[in-house]
Design a protein around this motif. Structure first.
Motif: not given
Ligand SMILES: Nc1ncnc2c1ncn2[C@@H]1O[C@H](COP(=O)(O)OP(=O)(O)O)[C@@H](O)[C@H]1O
Ligand SMILES: [Mg+2]
Lengths: 493, 225
Positions: A9-37
Motif C-alpha cells: 500500500m505504501t509503495f503505491r501511495h509513494l508512487q502517486v507523488s513520486l517526485i515529491g517522495s524522491i525529493l523528500v527521501i533525498l533531503a532526508i538522505a542529505i540530513g542523515v549523511a551530514l548527521a552521521a558523518a
C-alpha cells in the motif's frame, strides 16, 4: 494486515507523488549523511585528541627567541643578549639544556630536534645543485670569517659547522625545511667510498640529541641509537625510522651501511621500532624519518654558539602531561633570571593543540548547525508532503474507514509512509556518509587517522538521530489523518 | 436487524446549529430493500452514515442485532463495518492507484484474509458483476457504470448483511444506472438487506419499503409486501 500488505500500500501511495517522495527521501538522505558523518567525526576527533594529549609531541615545551626588545625588530637568530659589543654577548646555548633540566624540576627531558631535508648527494650532483651548493658553502664560510674578524670572535670549530637553512619553528616534526647542507671546512672533500646508493632522491630527517629518543619513547628495533658520545664526537651516524629503513634498504642490510646525503656521509647505526607518532601539523609519520646527532654539540663547539647561524629551538618534555603548565611557568622564571633582556617565548606544544581544537570546534559547531538545518529542512519537507497527502486523501481516508480500517490503522498507514521514506533516506544517507566523513577529515584536519573500531557505530548513531528526527515529523500528519471525521471525509470532493 | 431510537444529529457550525436528524425512529429487518427518499438536504446521507456507523448520533440509541453500539470501541465498530456493512457511494470512491482486483481486495486485506484466498474471492466477485475481463484495469480506464460495479464487488467482499448505497446511480447515465439497480435487486433477492438513499422519487418505487424524509424527519414509511 501483514507487513507485506502495508509495504504494498505504501509503495503505491509513494508512487502517486513520486517526485515529491524522491525529493523528500533525498533531503532526508542529505540530513542523515551530514548527521552521521558529523557525529562520527566529532566523536572520533574528540577521542583522538584525548589520546593526543598523552602523545609525546604534546608533552613538549619549547623555547624560541622572539626578537630584540631594544630594536623591536624581529631578532630571529642568534638568540643573544648583548650589552655593548658582541664580545660580551651572553647567548642562549645548547649548554642550557642540561642546566635547565637541573634547575626546573618539572622537566624530565631536554633535547634539540630540528627538521631537515636530506637529499641524496648523487641526486644533488646530477641535478646541478652541486655546484651551487659548493659555491654557497664557500661564500658562507667567507662571510663568517669576515664577521668573526670584525667582531673579534674566533671562527667556530669548522668540524661542527653545519649549514642549516630554513630550520623549523614550532614543532620538530613540523614543516620539512627547504634544504640543508652540512659543510666541511677546508678543501671540500666528498668521501663516497663504500657508499650505498639509495633508491630515493630525498627524505626527511631530524638532527637531534639522544634525549629526543627517550622523550618520544623511541627504541631501536635493531642496531642501536646514537649516544652522547656520538653527539660530542660529531660522529656522522644515522638512525632510520622503520618505513624509511625498508625504503632505503629493501634488502634489509641497513645497519653498518654508509649513505651520502647533503654532501655528507652517514653510517647507519640503528633502525627504530615502528611508532605511531605522526606530526599533527603535516601528517608525516615518524617512521619515515631519519635521525642524526645534532652538529651543534660536536667537539669544541659544545657549549658555545655559532655566530651567524641559527640556534635551534630548545625542547623540553615532561613525563606526565598534567605537569606541563607548571613546567612552563618554572621554565619561564628560570629563563627570565638567566636572560633578563632576551625576549624568549616558552610554548607548550599542547597549547597549539588546544588552539587547533578550539578553531576546529568552532567549525564543528557550524557543522552541527548545518546538519541540524539540513535535517530540519528535510523533516519540514516530509512534514509538508505528508500533510498535503493527508489532506488530498481525505476522502480516501473516509473510504478506508468505511471498509473497516480503524483510526489506528489509518495512523499506522501514514506513519509507515514516513517511516519508509525516512528509512530509504537513512540508507542512502548512511551509504554516502563515509565519503562525507572522509571529506570532512581531509578538509578539517590532517594527521588524524580514521579509527575504524567505532566508526560504523558512530555513523549508526548519527543515522539513528536523523531517523528518529524525521519520524517525529511524520507523526503529526499521521495524527491528522487519524483524527479525520469519517462522514465529513466521505462528503469531501 | 437494526433498531434506531430517537436519533438526533446536530452539526454545530459555531454561529449556528443545523439539526440534520430530529429524533429518527427506524427498525430495519433482515431481507428488506429500503429506499430512503427526500429532497436534497433532508438528512438522508446523514442517516445512512449513522446506520453504517460512519458517524455518531448526538442523541438516541442504535441496536444492531440487539447489541448496543454506543459502548463499543473504534476497533470493534470498524470490525462491524468490515464484516456487516457494504458501502456504495455516488462517486464510486475507488482507489485510483489500485486496479479493480486490488480495490475489491481492500476489505479482505483489512480482515486478514490470506493472499491466495482474497485473490480468488475478489476474482469471483468481479466475475459476478461481469468484470472478469477488467480485473487489471485501473478506475480511470473504466466507465462510471463499471466503476460502480467494482464498488459493488468491493462492498460484497466480506459477505455483508447490509448494503448501504448513497445515490448509487446519481453519477450514471440511466442505462448504466438501471444495471446497478438490477444488481441491487438481485442481491436483495439473495438475502442481503439493501438500504438505498435517493433523491429520485422514481427509484423509490423499487424495493420492499419506501421511507420519505423531509427536514431531518421521517414523514412516510411505506411497506409493500
Ligand atoms: N459536515 C457537516 N457540517 C455541517 N452541516 C452538514 C454537514 N453534513 C451535512 N450537513 C447538513 O445537514 C443536513 C443534511 O445533510 P445530508 O444528510 O447530506 O442531506 P441529504 O443527503 O439528504 O442531501 C444539510 O442541511 C447539510 O447541509
Ligand atoms: Mg446526500
Amino acid at each position: 494486515m501483514t507487513i507485506r500488505d502495508r509495504l504494498w500500500m505504501t509503495f503505491r501511495h509513494l508512487q502517486v507523488s513520486l517526485i515529491g517522495s524522491i525529493l523528500v527521501i533525498l533531503a532526508i538522505a542529505i540530513g542523515v549523511a551530514l548527521a552521521a558523518a558529523t557525529t562520527a567525526f566529532i566523536i572520533q576527533y574528540n577521542q583522538q585528541s584525548e589520546e593526543l594529549l598523552n602523545h609525546p609531541i604534546y608533552r613538549e615545551v619549547y623555547v624560541e627567541a622572539l626578537g630584540d626588545p631594544r630594536t623591536e625588530t624581529e631578532l630571529q637568530l642568534p638568540v643573544v643578549e648583548m650589552e655593548g659589543n658582541l664580545k660580551d654577548a651572553k647567548l642562549l646555548s645548547v649548554t642550557d639544556l642540561p642546566l635547565v633540566l637541573q634547575s626546573v624540576p618539572g622537566l624530565t627531558h631536554a633535547y634539540i630536534a630540528e627538521g631537515i631535508k636530506f637529499r641524496s648527494t648523487s641526486y644533488l650532483m646530477e641535478s646541478g645543485l652541486g655546484e651551487a651548493a659548493v659555491k654557497g658553502i664557500a661564500a658562507m664560510r667567507e662571510t663568517r670569517a669576515a664577521a668573526a674578524a670584525k667582531s673579534g670572535v674566533d671562527p667556530e670549530n669548522p668540524k661542527a659547522t653545519g649549514e642549516v637553512m630554513g630550520g623549523t619553528k614550532g614543532g620538530a616534526l613540523g614543516g620539512a625545511p627547504g634544504g640543508a647542507m652540512g659543510g666541511e671546512t677546508g678543501a671540500f672533500v666528498l668521501d663516497l667510498k663504500d657508499v650505498t646508493e639509495i633508491p630515493v632522491d630525498e627524505f626527511f630527517g631530524i638532527f637531534a640529541t639522544p634525549d629526543f629518543f627517550t622523550a618520544y619513547t623511541l627504541n631501536a628495533a635493531s642496531g642501536s641509537l646514537f649516544t652522547e658520545e656520538d653527539l660530542k664526537a660529531g660522529n656522522q651516524v644515522m638512525i632510520l625510522g622503520s618505513n624509511l629503513a625498508e625504503t632505503l634498504f629493501p634488502d634489509g642490510n641497513a645497519i653498518g651501511s654508509r649513505i651520502s646525503v647533503n654532501w655528507q656521509t652517514f653510517t647507519i647505526l640503528g633502525i627504530l621500532e615502528p611508532s605511531d607518532i605522526v606530526a599533527p601539523q603535516n601528517g608525516y609519520a615518524l617512521n619515515d624519518f631519519a635521525f642524526a646527532p645534532h652538529f651543534l654539540f660536536a667537539g669544541a663547539a659544545f657549549g658555545k654558539n655559532i655566530r651567524g647561524q641559527g640556534l635551534p629551538t630548545l625542547r623540553f618534555a615532561v613525563e606526565d602531561s598534567d605537569d606541563i603548565q607548571q613546567a612552563v611557568i618554572q621554565l619561564e622564571e628560570f629563563l627570565k633570571q638567566e636572560y633578563p633582556n632576551v625576549n624568549l617565548r616558552v610554548t607548550a606544544a599542547v597549547d597549539k593543540l588546544e588552539t587547533e581544537r578550539q578553531k576546529l570546534s568552532r567549525i564543528l559547531i557550524v557543522l552541527i548547525f548545518l546538519t541540524a538545518a539540513g535535517l530540519f529542512i528535510a523533516a519540514i519537507n516530509m512534514f509538508n508532503l505528508l500533510l498535503i497527502r493527508v489532506i488530498k486523501q481525505t476522502k480516501g481516508i473516509g473510504v478506508l474507514r468505511a471498509l473497516g480500517f480503524t483510526r489506528d490503522n489509518v495512523l499506522q498507514h501514514f506513519l509507515f509512509e514516513s517511516f519508509i521514506m525516512s528509512l530509504a533516506g537513512a540508507v542512502i544517507g548512511l551509504a554516502a556518509s563515509p565519503f562525507l566523513f572522509r571529506f570532512l577529515q581531509s578538509a578539517l584536519v590532517s594527521g588524524i587517522e580514521q579509527g575504524s573500531s567505532t566508526f560504523f557505530l558512530d555513523l549508526l548513531l548519527g543515522a539513528a538521530i536523523a531517523f528518529v528526527f524525521s519520524i517525529v515529523f511524520g507523526l503529526y500528519p499521521a495524527y491528522v489523518a487519524r483524527q479525520t471525521e469519517t462522514s465529513t471525509a466521505l462528503r469531501a470532493e | 436487524m437494526i433498531e434506531l431510537k430517537g436519533i438526533t444529529k446536530i452539526y454545530d457550525l459555531g454561529h449556528m446549529q443545523i439539526t440534520a436528524l430530529k429524533g429518527i425512529d427506524l427498525e430495519i429487518s433482515r431481507g428488506e430493500f429500503i429506499t430512503i427518499m427526500g429532497p436534497s438536504g433532508s438528512g438522508k446521507s446523514t442517516l445512512l452514515h449513522i446506520l453504517g456507523i460512519l458517524d455518531e448520533a448526538d442523541e438516541g440509541s442504535y441496536l444492531l442485532e440487539k447489541n448496543d453500539l454506543t459502548t463499543l470501541s473504534d476497533k470493534e465498530l470498524s470490525r462491524i463495518r468490515n464484516q456487516n456493512f457494504g458501502f456504495i457511494f455516488q462517486s464510486f470512491n475507488l482507489f485510483n492507484e489500485f486496479n479493480a482486483l486490488e480495490n475489491v481486495m481492500f476489505p479482505l486485506i483489512q480482515a486478514g484474509i490470506p493472499r491466495a484466498e482474497r485473490r480468488e474471492r475478489a476474482m469471483s466477485l468481479l466475475t459476478t458483476v461481469g468484470l472478469d475481463n477488467r480485473v487489471g484495469h485501473y478506475p480511470n480506464m473504466l466507465s462510471g457504470g463499471e466503476q460502480q460495479r467494482v464498488a459493488i464487488a468491493r462492498s460484497l467482499a466480506m459477505d455483508p448483511t447490509f448494503i448501504l448505497a448513497d445515490e448509487p446511480t446519481g453519477n450514471l447515465p440511466s442505462e448504466q444506472g438501471a444495471e446497478i439497480l438490477a444488481m441491487l435487486d438481485d442481491l436483495n433477492k439473495k438475502g442481503v438487506t439493501v438500504i438505498m438513499v435517493t433523491h429520485d422519487d422514481k427509484l423509490g418505487e423499487r424495493g420492499t419499503r419506501a421511507v420519505r424524509m423531509i427536514d431531518g424527519e421521517i414523514v412516510k414509511d411505506f411497506r409493500r409486501d
